[in-house]
Design a protein around this motif. Structure first.
Motif, PDB file in Angstrom:
ATOM      1  N   ILE A 116     -35.535 -14.877  35.820  1.00 35.05           N
ATOM      2  CA  ILE A 116     -36.657 -14.875  34.896  1.00 35.05           C
ATOM      3  C   ILE A 116     -37.550 -13.670  35.181  1.00 35.05           C
ATOM      4  CG2 ILE A 116     -36.576 -17.384  34.698  1.00 35.05           C
ATOM      5  CD1 ILE A 116     -39.023 -17.552  36.472  1.00 35.05           C
ATOM      6  N   GLN A 117     -38.376 -13.330  34.200  1.00 38.92           N
ATOM      7  CA  GLN A 117     -39.294 -12.211  34.379  1.00 38.92           C
ATOM      8  C   GLN A 117     -40.248 -12.481  35.537  1.00 38.92           C
ATOM      9  OE1 GLN A 117     -41.117 -11.703  30.493  1.00 38.92           O
ATOM     10  NE2 GLN A 117     -39.907  -9.862  30.157  1.00 38.92           N
ATOM     11  N   GLY A 134     -42.417 -18.439  30.378  1.00 39.65           N
ATOM     12  CA  GLY A 134     -41.963 -17.078  30.651  1.00 39.65           C
ATOM     13  C   GLY A 134     -40.676 -16.834  29.901  1.00 39.65           C
ATOM     14  N   PHE A 135     -39.926 -15.830  30.336  1.00 35.47           N
ATOM     15  CA  PHE A 135     -38.687 -15.483  29.653  1.00 35.47           C
ATOM     16  C   PHE A 135     -37.568 -15.303  30.658  1.00 35.47           C
ATOM     17  CE2 PHE A 135     -41.727 -14.466  26.364  1.00 35.47           C
ATOM     18  CZ  PHE A 135     -41.060 -14.818  25.201  1.00 35.47           C
ATOM     19  N   ASP A 136     -36.410 -15.896  30.324  1.00 33.49           N
ATOM     20  CA  ASP A 136     -35.191 -15.598  31.067  1.00 33.49           C
ATOM     21  C   ASP A 136     -34.710 -14.208  30.639  1.00 33.49           C
ATOM     22  OD1 ASP A 136     -35.407 -18.230  31.878  1.00 33.49           O
ATOM     23  OD2 ASP A 136     -33.910 -18.962  30.454  1.00 33.49           O
ATOM     24  N   ILE A 137     -34.196 -13.441  31.585  1.00 36.28           N
ATOM     25  CA  ILE A 137     -33.601 -12.157  31.209  1.00 36.28           C
ATOM     26  C   ILE A 137     -32.081 -12.191  31.309  1.00 36.28           C
ATOM     27  CG2 ILE A 137     -35.652 -10.883  31.896  1.00 36.28           C
ATOM     28  CD1 ILE A 137     -34.044  -9.925  34.342  1.00 36.28           C
ATOM     29  N   GLY A 138     -31.546 -13.235  31.936  1.00 38.97           N
ATOM     30  CA  GLY A 138     -30.113 -13.359  32.043  1.00 38.97           C
ATOM     31  C   GLY A 138     -29.717 -14.323  33.143  1.00 38.97           C
ATOM     32  N   THR A 139     -28.424 -14.483  33.312  1.00 38.69           N
ATOM     33  CA  THR A 139     -27.914 -15.365  34.351  1.00 38.69           C
ATOM     34  C   THR A 139     -26.867 -14.636  35.182  1.00 38.69           C
ATOM     35  OG1 THR A 139     -26.211 -16.234  32.872  1.00 38.69           O
ATOM     36  CG2 THR A 139     -28.283 -17.442  32.980  1.00 38.69           C
ATOM     37  N   TYR A 192     -31.967 -12.956  26.767  1.00 36.50           N
ATOM     38  CA  TYR A 192     -33.434 -12.915  26.717  1.00 36.50           C
ATOM     39  C   TYR A 192     -33.926 -14.041  25.828  1.00 36.50           C
ATOM     40  CZ  TYR A 192     -38.115 -10.956  26.726  1.00 36.50           C
ATOM     41  OH  TYR A 192     -39.464 -10.766  26.901  1.00 36.50           O
ATOM     42  N   ASN A 193     -34.375 -15.115  26.470  1.00 39.30           N
ATOM     43  CA  ASN A 193     -34.887 -16.271  25.745  1.00 39.30           C
ATOM     44  C   ASN A 193     -36.074 -16.851  26.491  1.00 39.30           C
ATOM     45  OD1 ASN A 193     -33.070 -16.707  23.414  1.00 39.30           O
ATOM     46  ND2 ASN A 193     -31.495 -16.954  24.984  1.00 39.30           N
ATOM     47  N   ASP A 195     -29.548 -25.669  37.932  1.00 39.51           N
ATOM     48  CA  ASP A 195     -29.298 -24.251  38.206  1.00 39.51           C
ATOM     49  C   ASP A 195     -30.412 -23.689  39.077  1.00 39.51           C
ATOM     50  OD1 ASP A 195     -27.033 -24.280  36.620  1.00 39.51           O
ATOM     51  OD2 ASP A 195     -28.118 -23.648  34.826  1.00 39.51           O
ATOM     52  N   LEU A 196     -30.091 -22.640  39.795  1.00 45.78           N
ATOM     53  CA  LEU A 196     -31.103 -21.938  40.583  1.00 45.78           C
ATOM     54  C   LEU A 196     -31.878 -20.982  39.683  1.00 45.78           C
ATOM     55  CD1 LEU A 196     -28.965 -21.083  43.739  1.00 45.78           C
ATOM     56  CD2 LEU A 196     -30.673 -22.895  43.521  1.00 45.78           C
ATOM     57  N   TYR A 197     -33.164 -20.821  39.952  1.00 49.37           N
ATOM     58  CA  TYR A 197     -34.016 -19.899  39.209  1.00 49.37           C
ATOM     59  C   TYR A 197     -34.673 -18.943  40.204  1.00 49.37           C
ATOM     60  CZ  TYR A 197     -33.681 -22.452  34.811  1.00 49.37           C
ATOM     61  OH  TYR A 197     -33.214 -23.020  33.653  1.00 49.37           O
ATOM     62  N   ALA A 198     -34.745 -17.668  39.824  1.00 50.42           N
ATOM     63  CA  ALA A 198     -35.404 -16.679  40.674  1.00 50.42           C
ATOM     64  C   ALA A 198     -35.977 -15.580  39.798  1.00 50.42           C
ATOM     65  CB  ALA A 198     -34.418 -16.078  41.677  1.00 50.42           C
TER      66      ALA A 198
END
Length: 570
Positions: free
Chosen positions: A93-94, A118-123, A134-135, A159-162
């Motif tokens: 995430i951003q 916020g926004f995810d930029i990818g996985t 980008y969502n 899932d893990l988020y960072a």
């Protein structure tokens, strides 16, 4: 009695939610951190922190060193701490994100739901490849006040988020190489591995090699280390520094396959070690009389990826094709005005030329032939044709017809050109295609679709060729794209209408984008060409400019001409 009970209930509700802010401001999570080794005791979160801070701390602890995500588990309650089994996927995430309470009322005042804004930029997928996406973040985390008064997470995400900065700090990009039979060269598949401990990097990278290409390249390249080949033991380092890669399952493998496997391993490991690499197969040297390897001992598999030095590149200007070296027109009708040239492409060996010419009546057509001679009309026309692109290893020429279909021209032994189909449905569905460029290894194409940058893989041969796995790169920050070319096998350079970042460099997976210096450029930039070991040439409103590195100020090209469009062979 009813009034007394009601008053007590109100006090309980107030106490359960006291001192909990309604919303946290977006914050930038710092990349600075003190990590714990796998044997260290992980401290509990700061005492009496509110649920919003707790969730931010949980995300910030995801990639802290330690086994089994121990630092992140410290933010969970006892039951979740023991039961949490996160997937291998990592959502990035951003850096700037916020945490807010879910507005839906909770039946228990000691239980709250925190939403991440916020926004995810990818996985990072199961194969350790970055997939852009980008969502808006869709992360809801339930927290509960424990018996000791401390808030803890009760349902951690699967899932893990960072954050982006944490990801960059803890992971390193490695081009894992796979073989392309079409172009007889190796194709880098950009993957991300945990950077520490550094001593384990070679082993982690070799495991990625054996597991095969990522989804984005599956079907485009060959996995030489597929079953029955296996890694016998972890990659180990000898006392003299030599790395030993021990394989099994290669009994009966031909010498040419053994040499290609050695090249695949050495080309990949050169990014994580400078040591000699000893490659064994079933206990003996993989290649007879050549147990140890260094990258400079390999054949030049990439020799065909770049145009020869004596081919300086060309440009189209005023309906003619001219040399980038001295501005002189090329021989034949393409240079003397016999054709009204709109765009052109030179073959990688410099011998052939494909041009799009104006035919009259609002139509354009494609001609292909030997440079300096008459070029044959190949019967492909439309209202628009994109600048042609040569498919490496095949002699094919592709162009996009009316932004909606791909014309694929193939030459036979009699030097006659025939149109074959391309299954490009997945890419065409994204919108109008204005530019299409083959990577120099032929495994991918870059495309400008609706003024955005896309990449797709090329699969198949003969009558059955398809573009698959199209991926949109940097959709939030990269817009108004007008042209694109391949700076390297895994790096693109794009020209845009933007005045702040008219020329950008983008990794093939979209994980990173960097802007070139905009000094000296006059909006708008309308063309770009690039090749390994060559300066980048861009075309703006005043002419042609060159630069080689990101921070370099653009210099006038020696024979700049207004309205020129440059292109290197390929």
């Amino acid at each position: 009695m009813k009034r007394i009970l009601l008053a007590v209930l109100c006090l309980v509700l107030v106490a359960g939610c006291a001192n909990v802010p309604l919303e946290s401001q977006p914050v930038v999570v710092s990349g600075e951190r003190q990590g714990q080794g796998s044997g260290d005791v992980v401290p509990d979160p700061e005492k009496d922190i509110d649920p919003l801070t707790l969730v931010r701390g949980f995300i910030g602890a995801t990639l802290k060193p330690g086994q089994n995500n121990a630092a992140a588990r410290a933010y969970l309650d006892d039951q979740s701490r023991a039961a949490w089994r996160p997937n291998r996927s990592l959502t990035i995430i951003q850096n700037t994100f916020g945490t807010v309470y879910d507005p839906a009322p909770q039946p228990d005042p000691n239980t709250l739901v925190v939403n991440v804004r916020g926004f995810d930029i990818g996985t990072l997928d199961q194969s350790s490849a970055f997939v852009p996406d980008y969502n808006a973040a869709a992360l809801r985390i339930k927290v509960r006040k424990q018996a000791n008064g401390q808030w803890r997470i009760t349902d951690p995400p699967p899932d893990l988020y960072a954050t982006e900065s944490d990801f960059s700090e803890n992971y390193t990009a490695v081009p894992v190489n796979f073989y392309s039979e079409q172009s007889a060269t190796f194709v880098p598949d950009r993957r991300y591995v945990v950077a520490k401990p550094q001593s384990g990097l070679p082993s982690r990278v070799v495991n990625l090699l054996v597991s095969g290409p990522s989804t984005s390249l599956a079907g485009s390249v060959k996995n030489l280390l597929a079953e029955p080949v296996e890694v016998d033991t972890n990659v180990k380092s000898l006392d003299d520094g030599t790395l030993v890669v021990a394989l099994t399952g290669l009994s009966g493998a031909a010498d040419d396959i053994r040499n290609l496997i050695a090249a695949q391993i050495v080309l990949t490991l050169q990014y994580v070690t400078s040591a000699r690499i000893r490659i064994l197969a079933d206990g003996a040297p993989l290649v007879a009389n050549h147990p140890d390897w260094r990258a400079n001992e390999l054949p030049a598999y990439d020799a065909t990826l770049s145009p020869r030095r004596e081919l300086p590149g060309l440009m189209t200007v005023g309906g003619r094709v001219r040399s980038l070296d001295d501005g002189a027109p090329v021989g034949g009708p393409a240079g003397n005005g016999g054709y009204d040239v709109v765009s052109a492409a030179q073959s990688i060996d410099g011998k052939r030329l494909a041009v799009v010419e104006r035919e009259g009546g609002g139509k354009v057509g494609l001609r292909i032939g030997d440079l300096g001679h008459d070029l044959a009309s190949v019967g492909l026309s439309g209202t628009t044709l994109s600048r042609p692109t040569w498919r490496p290893g095949t002699g094919e020429v592709w162009t996009v017809v009316d932004q909606a279909s791909i014309g694929r021209m193939v030459v036979n032994q009699n030097n006659q050109w025939t149109a074959l189909s391309v299954n490009a449905t997945d890419l065409i569905q994204q919108g109008g295609i204005t530019e299409l460029r083959f990577s120099r290894d032929g495994a991918r194409v870059a495309a400008v679709v609706n003024s955005q940058l896309w990449v797709a893989s090329v699969t198949g041969s003969g009558d059955s060729v398809a573009l698959r796995e199209p991926r949109l790169l940097q959709p939030n920050d990269l817009k108004e794209v007008v042209d694109v070319d391949w700076l390297a096998q895994d790096t693109l350079v794009a020209a845009t209408k933007s005045t702040s970042q008219p020329v950008v460099r983008v990794t093939v997976d979209g994980q990173r984008m960097d802007a070139f210096n905009s000094s000296n450029l006059t909006p708008q930039v309308h063309g770009v060409t690039a090749a390994p070991g060559r300066p980048i040439v861009v075309a703006d409103a005043s002419g042609l400019w060159t630069a080689s590195v990101l921070g370099e100020v653009w210099r006038p090209q020696n024979h700049s001409m207004k309205d020129a469009d440059p292109f290197y062979p390929g």
